[in-house]
Enzyme design. Structure first.
Site, PDB file in Angstrom:
ATOM      1  N   ARG A 168      30.838  12.509  67.900  1.00 60.95           N
ATOM      2  CA  ARG A 168      32.061  11.900  67.376  1.00 60.95           C
ATOM      3  C   ARG A 168      33.232  12.063  68.351  1.00 60.95           C
ATOM      4  NH1 ARG A 168      33.996  13.277  61.363  1.00 60.95           N
ATOM      5  NH2 ARG A 168      34.312  15.373  62.174  1.00 60.95           N
ATOM      6  N   ARG A 200      34.135  21.304  43.646  1.00 55.05           N
ATOM      7  CA  ARG A 200      33.549  22.047  44.736  1.00 55.05           C
ATOM      8  C   ARG A 200      32.810  23.279  44.212  1.00 55.05           C
ATOM      9  NH1 ARG A 200      34.714  21.382  50.173  1.00 55.05           N
ATOM     10  NH2 ARG A 200      36.395  19.948  49.793  1.00 55.05           N
TER      11      ARG A 200
END
Ligand SMILES: [Zn+2]
Length: 220
Positions: free
Chosen positions: A129, A90
């Protein structure tokens, strides 16, 4: 050892790609940092307890702790296996640590797949969603509608919209993601490892593109 990294913003379809590549379907061992962290914490391993301390204080788990979890997994795993890293590295520090760790095992990153996704597609995917309260299955009001509105096809549970799937929160999540990932993307681009893919082309053709690349061998 084969190593593939999957990068993509929220709503890029990263979960779908990982699903197709892992296990008996794709043969890849799937390393999702979030899942690994949760497992170490719930198994109360030494590194899990350390990570939990940071999480309890509301702090980010340091890169060194994350890489130790990854190392533990690589250590315990099959050295000839193919690994898919999802949500890791990350940061540039994590990327450095990963390179070192792989080099120590005579391995290296083969490909970094980046699922490039236009902002309006991300917004459309995430705001539409709907998730099942009971089993966690994911639907979409227009892209993957359930047979009966508001009801899960799999278990009959109630579908709801996650609190962070609203436009404002998504915009913030994207900004954080882009800021975090920009330098990673340039790093892997410079190393000739980055494969940028259009995530808005449909799953079948996206997977065909990924498979072609994976089967072409390590030519990067
Ligand atoms: Zn369900």
């Amino acid at each position: 050892m084969k190593v593939v990294i999957l990068l993509g913003p929220p709503g890029s379809g990263k979960g779908t790609v990982a699903e197709r590549l892992r296990g008996d379907k794709g043969g890849y061992v799937h390393f999702a940092t979030g899942d690994m962290l949760r497992e170490e914490v719930s198994n109360s391993t030494a590194v899990g307890q350390e990570a939990e301390g940071f999480m309890k204080r509301g702090e980010l788990v340091p890169d060194e702790v994350i890489i130790r979890i990854v190392e533990t997994r690589l250590e315990a795993g099959d050295p000839t296996a193919a690994y898919l890293f999802d949500g890791f590295p990350r940061t540039l520090v994590q990327a450095d640590l990963l390179d070192e760790s792989l080099a120590g095992r005579g391995a290296k990153i083969d490909y970094v797949f980046f699922l490039a996704t236009p902002r309006d597609v991300i917004l459309q995917r995430l705001t539409g969603r709907r998730v099942c309260k009971a089993c966690g299955a994911s639907f979409h009001v227009t892209n993957i509608p359930p047979a009966v509105e508001g009801v899960c096809d799999a278990c009959g549970g109630e579908l709801y919209q996650r609190k962070d799937d609203n436009e404002e929160t998504i915009a913030n999540r994207l900004e954080v993601y882009n800021r975090q990932t920009e330098s990673l993307i340039s790093r892997y681009e410079e190393k000739g490892l980055l494969v940028s893919l259009d995530s808005d082309q449909g799953v079948a053709s996206l997977m065909a593109e990924i498979d072609a690349k994976l089967q072409s061998g390590v030519d990067a």
